[in-house]
Design a protein around this motif. Structure first.
Motif, PDB file in Angstrom:
ATOM      1  N   UNK A 196       0.839  -1.201   0.000  1.00 42.91           N
ATOM      2  CA  UNK A 196       0.000   0.000   0.000  1.00 42.91           C
ATOM      3  C   UNK A 196       0.871   1.247   0.000  1.00 42.91           C
ATOM      4  N   UNK A 197       0.599   2.139  -0.947  1.00 45.63           N
ATOM      5  CA  UNK A 197       1.230   3.456  -0.904  1.00 45.63           C
ATOM      6  C   UNK A 197       0.222   4.426  -0.286  1.00 45.63           C
ATOM      7  N   UNK A 198       0.600   5.034   0.805  1.00 44.39           N
ATOM      8  CA  UNK A 198      -0.274   5.980   1.488  1.00 44.39           C
ATOM      9  C   UNK A 198       0.554   7.239   1.751  1.00 44.39           C
ATOM     10  N   UNK A 199       0.013   8.176   2.484  1.00 41.78           N
ATOM     11  CA  UNK A 199       0.716   9.458   2.601  1.00 41.78           C
ATOM     12  C   UNK A 199       0.490  10.093   3.964  1.00 41.78           C
ATOM     13  N   UNK A 200       1.374  11.056   4.273  1.00 40.27           N
ATOM     14  CA  UNK A 200       1.173  11.913   5.436  1.00 40.27           C
ATOM     15  C   UNK A 200      -0.092  12.758   5.187  1.00 40.27           C
ATOM     16  N   UNK A 201      -0.446  13.616   6.120  1.00 38.41           N
ATOM     17  CA  UNK A 201      -1.656  14.422   5.966  1.00 38.41           C
ATOM     18  C   UNK A 201      -1.548  15.338   4.748  1.00 38.41           C
ATOM     19  N   UNK A 202      -2.558  15.331   3.899  1.00 40.36           N
ATOM     20  CA  UNK A 202      -2.517  16.121   2.657  1.00 40.36           C
ATOM     21  C   UNK A 202      -2.400  17.621   2.929  1.00 40.36           C
ATOM     22  N   UNK A 244      11.330  20.484  10.987  1.00 41.76           N
ATOM     23  CA  UNK A 244      11.510  19.651  12.184  1.00 41.76           C
ATOM     24  C   UNK A 244      10.187  19.491  12.929  1.00 41.76           C
ATOM     25  N   UNK A 245       9.445  20.588  13.034  1.00 42.23           N
ATOM     26  CA  UNK A 245       8.148  20.519  13.721  1.00 42.23           C
ATOM     27  C   UNK A 245       7.166  19.635  12.955  1.00 42.23           C
ATOM     28  N   UNK A 246       7.214  19.749  11.624  1.00 41.11           N
ATOM     29  CA  UNK A 246       6.264  18.999  10.790  1.00 41.11           C
ATOM     30  C   UNK A 246       6.517  17.502  10.798  1.00 41.11           C
ATOM     31  N   UNK A 247       7.735  17.094  11.161  1.00 44.41           N
ATOM     32  CA  UNK A 247       8.046  15.662  11.170  1.00 44.41           C
ATOM     33  C   UNK A 247       7.160  14.887  12.142  1.00 44.41           C
ATOM     34  N   UNK A 248       6.590  15.605  13.096  1.00 49.03           N
ATOM     35  CA  UNK A 248       5.670  14.944  14.029  1.00 49.03           C
ATOM     36  C   UNK A 248       4.499  14.308  13.285  1.00 49.03           C
ATOM     37  N   UNK A 249       4.108  14.958  12.188  1.00 52.15           N
ATOM     38  CA  UNK A 249       3.008  14.396  11.401  1.00 52.15           C
ATOM     39  C   UNK A 249       3.435  13.066  10.787  1.00 52.15           C
ATOM     40  N   UNK A 250       4.608  13.054  10.162  1.00 54.99           N
ATOM     41  CA  UNK A 250       5.133  11.819   9.573  1.00 54.99           C
ATOM     42  C   UNK A 250       5.262  10.728  10.628  1.00 54.99           C
ATOM     43  N   UNK A 251       5.844  11.103  11.748  1.00 57.67           N
ATOM     44  CA  UNK A 251       6.107  10.108  12.782  1.00 57.67           C
ATOM     45  C   UNK A 251       4.830   9.435  13.263  1.00 57.67           C
ATOM     46  N   UNK A 252       3.809  10.243  13.409  1.00 53.44           N
ATOM     47  CA  UNK A 252       2.569   9.645  13.900  1.00 53.44           C
ATOM     48  C   UNK A 252       1.960   8.702  12.855  1.00 53.44           C
ATOM     49  N   UNK A 253       2.021   9.103  11.586  1.00 53.44           N
ATOM     50  CA  UNK A 253       1.490   8.202  10.553  1.00 53.44           C
ATOM     51  C   UNK A 253       2.271   6.882  10.541  1.00 53.44           C
ATOM     52  N   UNK A 254       3.586   6.973  10.737  1.00 50.75           N
ATOM     53  CA  UNK A 254       4.395   5.744  10.783  1.00 50.75           C
ATOM     54  C   UNK A 254       3.970   4.865  11.960  1.00 50.75           C
ATOM     55  N   UNK A 255       3.870   5.491  13.104  1.00 48.75           N
ATOM     56  CA  UNK A 255       3.422   4.741  14.301  1.00 48.75           C
ATOM     57  C   UNK A 255       2.072   4.079  14.056  1.00 48.75           C
ATOM     58  N   UNK A 256       1.168   4.854  13.462  1.00 51.97           N
ATOM     59  CA  UNK A 256      -0.177   4.335  13.205  1.00 51.97           C
ATOM     60  C   UNK A 256      -0.142   3.124  12.289  1.00 51.97           C
ATOM     61  N   UNK A 257       0.635   3.235  11.212  1.00 52.44           N
ATOM     62  CA  UNK A 257       0.674   2.138  10.243  1.00 52.44           C
ATOM     63  C   UNK A 257       1.191   0.861  10.898  1.00 52.44           C
TER      64      UNK A 257
END
Lengths: 543, 543
Positions: free
Chosen positions: B46-52, B341-354
């Motif tokens: 599955x290819x998915x993405x961070x928040x659009x 750096x602040x925005x990476x929190x969004x990526x990190x959470x999506x990774x954790x979620x997946x």
């Protein structure tokens, strides 16, 4: 069914000139036209009919069977037919692809989505509608009058609830106004596509469509809305004719299917022209009876496209003649020589009318299994007395074998009589004169009365410079008059013109007599309820 | 473009298993499934993405480019994508077929009518609507409550004026009631088609669709209206997956495209299953960010269809990360290491979620020409710290060559880590528990509040026996929360559930948070106005 490549080969179409849609349907690429356009034309034969009755006359059936029979006796023939509309299939049972041994196939596909032409027309139509309402919502720079938007929306479905609606309700949802839906075959985009000669002409016609009026009362066209290119993009494949075959493998171009009342009811000009380059004979048809279909074929389609019809075949049936002679709908299978004799007046008048267009005419008696020999003989005798060639057609039961006599009679007629085709009226007269010529010469009415609104429209149309357009009569198909119950060959009636509107893109003025339904409804028990499809995709009950 | 026959050959599909739509598009015949169904499955990625964000993340682009790159390094790969909707093309510029050197082709056709699937869905949807109104008009034997018909009409067009309408006005035109149109991708018929396993399942699901309520308040299904067989007939070709190719000739199955808010936002089960029989690796995508798209892919599509995803690739961009870290929309090209750096929190959470779904996860950094090397390094360093494989993707600029690193990292991940895929929640808990699990585990909200109407619906759904359905969350895609402006990785918020409705045919309960638009409008200057097509049919400005 033969692979469509093979059918195409019969008329010299090459593989790279086809765009396949599965194995048995194809669109014809514009490259074919470029290759053959300098060739000579085949002979164009119109199949039309006496006044329609509930018994069904079999015009499409006869067109298909005749094309099969002409091929069988050695004349390379292409049929050019209209595309069925999907919506009505789910209302009353019955497809529009012929029946018995004179059908075009794959009938299910042709009656359903086919190659998507009607969907493309629906999309182009509704894109224009969305752009109009968006224009008003976004500030209305053109000062469109929301009360005078004449462009409705379209759907290929029988849905009476969409005839008259109010749109734009709720916060942020546009401007509240009255609107409605047409069935797609009634869309002016359909008429435009069918009369267009190519991309350039298509664009010009789409641009000329009148979508409504501004606050000053001036007509506003689609070109002003910037919608034309996008509409044309949506129609880029729909403009290409479709190739299918009959049950006997005769090539058939099926392209376009405009309404026969508010539009001209003929298949596309592009398709007909192409067929004439490919076939020695081209058999085509027009909607309803000859008073509507043939008149529009001659006065609108052939005139505009510079086509020269070589002959007309009038389809009659014993049952329809009896009905026109006063027999009750449920007694048509019973003996009724008197009703038959009385009903022949309807045939005779259609024959006389067709001759006014200067074309050789013959009669095809579409034979039903329960017709009596003396009934059929009576019809043939009448034709003999009128000096009109006639033949019995049994294409439903026998395919080309049952159409041999008809095909031979037609070939004889084509060989013996030259066509002196001419339209019924001059374009240079005014709209009112054109209407009155048709009423006098074709319908045989005594006079025409106009509603106050129709008179205002007449004045507007002349003032706007559209007085030189042909007229497209919207009238009941059941009678020469505008009264459905006046059967046979009525005279002395007055035709009531209720409204006249412009289809400036298609290029005609629509003259409405009586109320014309542009969005059908479903019946009490819709055909949709009686269909089924199995796990392997086999359909039953579609027609 | 290669002839589609040739592309099909790459994955062992034979000529007679294709139904051609022109030279470059084909539908895949059910006979192929019958031949390959006993084969083993490829690996599903599955290819998915961070928040659009308004900058665009390039999820479809990455899916296409990754498939190309996997093929280039010797892994037979098929992409499985959603079909674009036609309507939005005429609103905002931009197709849904990738871009740069990672596109599926013929892009124009795919973005326009393609093989007619969306038109067929529109027709099936509107046939049911016409049958409902006809049923009421013809006597209303089922005692439908006209005020509680929940089945709207559908059109594949951006037309805000159709959101809220009144139908059935005028004598003989049905029953006056409130109605409205959805865009076709929002139709439950679309969701049903995408989740169906075959004809039989399709029929059962169509039959279960709740069209409204009777005077006693009982739910009435489409099966009661006798509409199911006819709807299935209209969908007989739409149910067959479509085969096209990427710019590099990689086979792509493009089939179905449901909304990602009120529906599950994934391409069809039939298409994915078939792709898994044909490819060693299948790359697919899901709508919006991972909080919506991946969650529904895992909890709805994979669970129901018994699919076992082997890995998830999370697409991020430097610009989108900066935006989530507080950078202004028009400053995303400027340096901004702190925002990044602040925005990476969004990526990190999506990774954790997946990871909560038990699947191996990696990050693809979709590279833009103006990304700075230190910005890209910062993202990769973050992934390193999280022990998440990551790769930079330059497929837009370079096609498969730019995806090589990504493809190799994915293959390594697939070889090293087994998937322990599991849905997030059990179906056997009640609807409310499922909602709250998603809010707690994926969105990280503190609590859920329900409107009185939502609470009534919850009780109704449990009472009607639908409590065991999965939930389909309709939420803004821009935030983990239901507030579009809460970017990054918010916590402690309350999710407001406004309404819960049943898509009983698709098989999920739709949970609406905030107001969800199911019929878009056109912008001030629609893309339609800036398109053109020349005499040879060459289009410009479509995307």
């Amino acid at each position: 069914m033969k692979p469509i490549m093979e059918v195409a080969g019969l008329i010299g179409v090459e593989e790279e000139e086809l765009e396949l849609y599965g194995r048995y349907k194809a669109k014809i690429s514009p490259s074919l036209w470029n290759r053959v356009k300098a060739n000579g034309d085949g002979k164009l034969v119109l199949v039309t009919a006496m006044s329609p009755t509930p018994a069904g006359e079999g015009k499409t059936l006869t067109t298909i069977g005749l094309a099969q029979a002409l091929n069988a006796i050695g004349h390379r023939t292409v049929a050019a037919l209209r595309e069925p509309s999907l919506g009505p299939c789910f209302g009353m049972k019955g497809g529009a692809t012929g029946s018995g041994k004179a059908q075009i196939v794959p009938a299910e596909d042709i009656n359903l989505h086919f190659t998507g032409d009607l969907h493309a027309i629906t999309s182009a139509h509704n894109l224009l509608a969305a752009i109009i309402d968006n224009h008003i919502f976004q500030g209305n720079a053109l000062q469109l009058n929301p009360q005078r938007i004449v462009w409705k929306r379209a759907m290929d479905m029988n849905d009476r609830s969409l005839r008259s609606i109010v749109t734009g309700l709720g916060d942020g949802n546009g401007v509240v106004r009255e609107g409605g839906f047409l069935i797609t075959t009634a869309s002016e985009v359909m008429a435009v596509l069918c009369l267009s000669e190519g991309f350039g002409d298509l664009k010009e016609r789409l641009g000329r469509i009148i979508i409504g009026y501004n606050q000053k009362g001036e007509a506003v066209t689609a070109s002003k809305l910037g919608a034309v290119e996008a509409m044309t993009i949506l129609l880029k494949d729909a403009i290409k004719p479709n190739l299918v075959q009959t049950l006997e493998g005769t090539p058939v171009i099926v392209h376009g299917g405009p309404f026969a009342n508010i539009a001209h009811g003929c298949s596309s000009v592009i398709g007909t022209r192409l067929a004439l380059k490919l076939g020695e004979i081209v058999v085509t048809e027009a909607g309803f009876g000859a008073d509507l279909g043939a008149e529009k074929f001659m006065d609108i389609k052939c005139r505009q496209a510079d086509l020269n019809p070589a002959a007309a075949v009038l389809v009659v049936t014993v049952k329809a003649l009896k009905y026109n002679g006063g027999a009750a709908k449920d007694k048509l299978h019973e003996p009724g020589m008197q009703e038959l004799a009385d009903g022949l007046a309807n045939m005779n008048r259609h024959v006389e009318n067709l001759k006014k267009f200067g074309v050789p005419v013959m009669v095809a008696v579409n034979h039903f299994a329960d017709d009596r020999p003396e009934e059929v003989e009576r019809v043939l005798a009448e034709c003999g007395a009128l000096h009109v060639p006639a033949a019995v057609s049994k294409v439903w039961a026998q395919g080309s074998a049952g159409g041999r006599e008809l095909a031979e009679a037609l070939v004889k007629l084509l060989g013996e009589e030259d066509s002196g085709y001419r339209p019924l009226y001059d374009l240079e007269t005014d709209i009112r004169s054109k209407i009155e010529t048709i009423v006098r010469e074709i319908y045989r009415g005594a006079e025409v009365s106009y509603s106050p609104s129709a008179l205002r429209s007449l004045a507007d149309i002349e003032r706007l410079g559209y007085g030189n357009l042909p007229v497209c009569m919207a009238k009941t198909q059941y009678s020469f008059s505008d009264q459905p119950r006046l059967l046979g060959a009525p005279e002395g009636f007055t035709v009531q013109v209720r409204e006249i509107s412009l289809s400036a893109g298609a290029g005609f003025a629509v003259v409405q007599t009586g109320s014309i339904m542009t969005m059908p409804g479903l019946p009490q028990s819709p055909a949709a309820e009686h269909m089924s499809i199995d796990e392997d995709g086999r359909i039953s009950g579609l027609f």
